[in-house]
Design an enzyme around this catalytic site. Sequence first.
Site: not given
Ligand code: MSP
Length: 515
Positions: A25, A28, A133, A136, A150, A153, A302, A305
């Site tokens: 999304h 990422h 959590c 997280c 949390c 979340h 926020k 889904k």
């Molecule tokens: N798997 C762990 C990270 C491990 S790194 C060794 C994780 N994954 S995650 O899929 O939840 O990805 C989190 C990351 O996705 C955030 O730190 C950011 O880079 C990105 N984002 C996910 N949602 C986001 C937003 N709504 N806004 C900006 N970036 C965010 O945590």
Amino acid sequence: MRNKATEENFFYITTPIYYVNAEPHIGHTYTTVLADTLARFWRVYGKEVYFLTGTDEHGDKIMQVARDAGVEVAEYVDRISGIFKTTFEELGFTYDRFIRTTDKDHEEVVKGILKKVYDAGDIYFGEYGGYYCVGCERFYTEKEMVDGRCPDHQTPLEYIAEKNYFFKMSKYQDWLVNHIKENPSFIEPERHRNKVLSFLDDPLADLCISRPKDRLPWGIPLPFDDNYVTYVWFDALINYLTGIGYPDGANFAKYWPVVHHLTAKDILIPHAIYWPTMLKAMGLDPYKTLKIHGYWQVDETKMSKSLGNVVRPLDMKLKYGFEQFRYFLLREMSFGLDSSFSEELLVERINSDLANDLGNLVSRVLGMTERYQDGVVKKVEGHEGKLADVAEGIADELPGLMQGFRFRKAILKIWELVTAANAYVESVAPWTLNKEGKHEELAGVLYALLEVIRILAVFLTPFMPETSVKILTKLGLELTGDKVFEELVMWGQLQDGSKVQKGEALFPRVEYSPE
Ligand code: MSP
């Protein structure tokens, strides 16, 4: 030619590895766009770059979603990781490796590190109860919890007590506090660094780094106890080492000293506390910097889904074009602060900044060159007014802005040249020069404007790579890689007698049509 100003010739940038419990999304996409922009910038600047991204596939959370989907977990992770990879390919990200925590070499590296830290006496067996959590994948302290929930979340935390292996994280607390204090650029921006320091005001607990296999079979087995698998964060963070061939690979020696980790604020603590202490226990130098960006909301709320407001990059690509979306992400968020995405605002930016400002400049200048000079460049110099100075100023400032991860500022800077060139067109009115038969002056004015467009295409390479190529193609040019940034942005490189072509508009105007 190498850049004299470059202190280091190597640059290593990482994104978080994304959990395979959701499809790609805006969040990422944003982090990966930033990493891709940096990778592209430093490459054209003349550095050797390594860019790592990928997926995080172990742990409770993944196990649970696979179970809910009624699919074998291995099959599930293959499917979602595949979606991330093909999406990232479709978005044109120039990563050097897409790592998966289920990759064989990663499993070996994690086991090797666990064994090393265990043999050194920094891992022990014990019992612990705490509030967990699953979202997280970490325990929360009483101080961090909000009404038993949390803080991220807002879900009730689960109390888990079991016998497990622990990493002596507390042993490295003083070292970590000193390191952060002595190296202001270790964690940036400052507000996030302060958060870490305030977390470290309290005594640090040791980190539980195992899960009993009978409760969670999905993970990397501990090399010293087959009844346990590795805690997902201990496994995941190590990807940054596996990705460059730790311990013996040539890339490891080259890139580890210049590693920059990029993440959002949600995973600050694992990156700012678990990871440097783990590295210290392994006998490795800490990473160079951790850069923390803010969170994207959608229409001021926020994204989730259940609210049905998830913004997907491929939908945006189909509807508006990915370059346009990428531009918006880079232009809109100030690094470190939260921002809100709205399709309405995206449409506004596309029409004003891209179609009007940049797109019109390019088609006007090329159109006039076709109309007045049959598309032939005439190298008449001395008519650039302030434009060459503006371009030079931007070229001087860009490396510093990119070093500081100031993407928005960099784009605003580049747009100063767009604005200056549009104002120049209005003030010199080439159509009047043509009417008055002042062909030499007209040729000089067009030459200056064509140079602006060429230099803009160079500036835009990291930010809007496809647009940059399109502009250069219109000018009959391509970036071959044998010249670096400083040479490419030097004024006056368009050849006398070369041909340009207006072709199609760069950015069609779009309309906002809410479903
Ligand atoms: N798997 C762990 C990270 C491990 S790194 C060794 C994780 N994954 S995650 O899929 O939840 O990805 C989190 C990351 O996705 C955030 O730190 C950011 O880079 C990105 N984002 C996910 N949602 C986001 C937003 N709504 N806004 C900006 N970036 C965010 O945590």
